[in-house]
Enzyme design. Sequence first.
Site, short mmCIF file in Angstrom:
data_model
loop_
_atom_site.label_atom_id
_atom_site.label_comp_id
_atom_site.label_asym_id
_atom_site.label_seq_id
_atom_site.Cartn_x
_atom_site.Cartn_y
_atom_site.Cartn_z
N VAL A 1 -8.65 8.83 8.04
CA VAL A 1 -10.13 9.00 7.69
C VAL A 1 -11.19 8.25 8.29
CG1 VAL A 1 -11.58 10.29 6.77
CG2 VAL A 1 -8.96 10.16 6.09
N TYR B 1 0.85 -1.21 -0.41
CA TYR B 1 0.01 0.21 -0.23
C TYR B 1 0.84 1.36 -0.18
CZ TYR B 1 -3.77 3.26 1.53
OH TYR B 1 -4.36 4.05 2.08
N1 LIG Z 1 -9.36 5.86 5.07
C1 LIG Z 1 -8.31 6.47 5.43
O1 LIG Z 1 -7.89 6.25 6.26
C2 LIG Z 1 -7.55 6.79 4.13
C3 LIG Z 1 -7.97 6.65 3.12
N2 LIG Z 1 -7.71 7.38 1.65
C4 LIG Z 1 -7.14 6.74 0.55
O2 LIG Z 1 -8.33 6.99 0.01
C5 LIG Z 1 -9.54 6.80 -1.00
C6 LIG Z 1 -10.63 6.12 -1.04
O3 LIG Z 1 -10.45 5.00 0.47
P1 LIG Z 1 -11.76 5.53 1.56
O4 LIG Z 1 -12.89 6.80 1.21
O5 LIG Z 1 -11.07 5.28 2.80
O6 LIG Z 1 -11.93 3.50 1.44
P2 LIG Z 1 -13.74 2.64 1.02
O7 LIG Z 1 -13.58 1.61 1.41
O8 LIG Z 1 -14.48 3.68 1.76
O9 LIG Z 1 -14.55 3.27 -0.58
C7 LIG Z 1 -13.61 3.02 -1.64
C8 LIG Z 1 -14.48 2.81 -2.91
O10 LIG Z 1 -13.75 2.35 -4.14
C9 LIG Z 1 -14.14 1.39 -4.16
N3 LIG Z 1 -13.49 0.36 -5.22
C10 LIG Z 1 -12.72 -0.03 -4.98
N4 LIG Z 1 -11.87 -0.87 -5.73
C11 LIG Z 1 -12.70 -0.31 -7.12
C12 LIG Z 1 -12.33 -0.43 -8.40
N5 LIG Z 1 -11.25 -1.71 -8.77
N6 LIG Z 1 -12.72 -0.19 -9.28
C13 LIG Z 1 -13.70 0.87 -9.04
N7 LIG Z 1 -14.01 1.37 -7.87
C14 LIG Z 1 -13.63 0.22 -6.28
C15 LIG Z 1 -15.43 0.99 -3.46
O11 LIG Z 1 -16.50 0.18 -3.80
C16 LIG Z 1 -15.51 2.07 -2.39
O12 LIG Z 1 -17.13 2.25 -2.91
C17 LIG Z 1 -8.37 5.51 -1.11
O13 LIG Z 1 -7.36 5.52 -2.31
C18 LIG Z 1 -7.46 4.87 0.62
O14 LIG Z 1 -5.98 4.73 -0.03
C19 LIG Z 1 -5.89 7.60 1.49
C20 LIG Z 1 -5.81 7.78 2.93
C21 LIG Z 1 -6.54 7.67 4.54
C1 LIG Z 2 -3.80 0.02 7.27
C2 LIG Z 2 -4.92 1.01 6.76
C3 LIG Z 2 -4.55 2.39 6.03
C4 LIG Z 2 -5.35 3.08 5.58
C5 LIG Z 2 -5.47 3.85 4.57
C6 LIG Z 2 -3.95 4.79 5.13
O1 LIG Z 2 -3.92 5.58 4.15
C7 LIG Z 2 -4.17 5.37 6.19
C8 LIG Z 2 -2.61 6.13 6.16
C9 LIG Z 2 -2.84 7.27 6.99
C10 LIG Z 2 -0.92 7.24 7.94
C11 LIG Z 2 -0.09 6.93 7.61
C12 LIG Z 2 1.07 7.29 8.29
C13 LIG Z 2 2.48 6.89 7.99
C14 LIG Z 2 3.34 7.48 8.69
C15 LIG Z 2 4.68 7.77 8.60
O2 LIG Z 2 5.32 7.17 7.85
C16 LIG Z 2 4.95 9.46 8.74
O3 LIG Z 2 6.71 9.35 8.67
C17 LIG Z 2 4.81 10.37 7.29
C18 LIG Z 2 5.52 10.99 7.38
C19 LIG Z 2 3.90 12.14 6.42
C20 LIG Z 2 4.15 13.29 7.53
O4 LIG Z 2 4.89 14.56 7.24
O5 LIG Z 2 3.41 13.60 8.73
#
Ligand SMILES: NC(=O)C1=CN([C@@H]2O[C@H](COP(=O)(O)OP(=O)(O)OC[C@H]3O[C@@H](n4cnc5c(N)ncnc54)[C@H](O)[C@@H]3O)[C@@H](O)[C@H]2O)C=CC1
Ligand SMILES: CCCCCC(=O)CC\C=C/C=C/C=C/[C@@H](O)[C@@H](O)CCCC(=O)O
Length: 280
Positions: free
Chosen positions: A200, A165
């Site tokens: 989030v 990831y």
């Molecule tokens: N939730 C978090 O903590 C964080 C999420 N993100 C990123 O934000 C984006 C959205 O994530 P969330 O809303 O949290 O996830 P979520 O799992 O709530 O929603 C993801 C959506 O994408 C759809 N999806 C998954 N695979 C797909 C595919 N192959 N084709 C079309 N649709 C597809 C799912 O059906 C779902 O509706 C992702 O790229 C995730 O990596 C980034 C940072 C933090």
């Molecule tokens: C496994 C669950 C994944 C959920 C989806 C996400 O993308 C969560 C990622 C959120 C936080 C990641 C944190 C990483 C932290 C450290 O690597 C830190 O060095 C990041 C530096 C960036 C900053 O300045 O905050």
Amino acid sequence: MVFGKFEQAGSLWIMALNGKVAVVTGAAQGLGKGFVEILLQNGANVALLDLNEKAGKDLEENLNKAYGADRAHFYTADVSSEQQFKDAFQKVLTKFGRVDIFCNNAGIVNEKNWEKTVSINLCAVVRGTYLALEHMKKENGGQGGVIVNVASLAGLGPLPSAPIYTATKHGVVGFSRALSMASQLANYGVRINVLCPTFVRTALIDTFHSEELTGQFFNLKTVTESLLDKHPLVEVEDVAKGFLLLVKDESLNGAVLAVRSTGTGIVSFPTEIPKTPVSL
Ligand SMILES: NC(=O)C1=CN([C@@H]2O[C@H](COP(=O)(O)OP(=O)(O)OC[C@H]3O[C@@H](n4cnc5c(N)ncnc54)[C@H](O)[C@@H]3O)[C@@H](O)[C@H]2O)C=CC1
Ligand SMILES: CCCCCC(=O)CC\C=C/C=C/C=C/[C@@H](O)[C@@H](O)CCCC(=O)O
């Protein structure tokens, strides 16, 4: 990584969204749903792409009731399928006639089936970006526009429980920054920005509790939990505000916006990475 305090600097160039057409992938829930809603609230019409047909159709119905008929249209598409993604994009162009804003948001965590994760989180982001660029860029007779790719804080630093990831999100940051420079140099008229949210409150956040999805790294669950202490959860709405800034502020190209519980800021990357000299 310098984390500049980002004041909402009044930019002279703010894109009005009325009449604009946006595409959001992974739009049926979570962050994608939040991006769709803030775009509709600001006057854009939106195409929602997702592989979850029931959630997408239900959301489409609710959004059109809330924001006016025909403002939102759902298209079933698995973005990891080149054909499905292309077909959906073509249907959007047929329906709306244009695309001004494109958000590659769909993403998963699956450290077991890591090829699937790379396919969705990175390859599909490249695919969506190129689909949008081909339509938008001025050398093709396009109107220009903006592409927002969704990475993560894991695109700026390692998430030990999710190395694949992490790799995909670093890839999204690097690809988007490089392409934004290419777009500027080639005068495409297309801005490409990156959103890096912290944890989030969405369904995705529960992934690290799943041994099925974290595989060999399930035993690092406590590491993620300690990162959660350091980087507290934010709400979808907080991230959506950052997304809107990247869309509307036409001075932003190649911007990487980090959204954390302590605030939102544009990441500044050093021109030279600090190094510790070694004797060979
Ligand atoms: N939730 C978090 O903590 C964080 C999420 N993100 C990123 O934000 C984006 C959205 O994530 P969330 O809303 O949290 O996830 P979520 O799992 O709530 O929603 C993801 C959506 O994408 C759809 N999806 C998954 N695979 C797909 C595919 N192959 N084709 C079309 N649709 C597809 C799912 O059906 C779902 O509706 C992702 O790229 C995730 O990596 C980034 C940072 C933090
Ligand atoms: C496994 C669950 C994944 C959920 C989806 C996400 O993308 C969560 C990622 C959120 C936080 C990641 C944190 C990483 C932290 C450290 O690597 C830190 O060095 C990041 C530096 C960036 C900053 O300045 O905050």
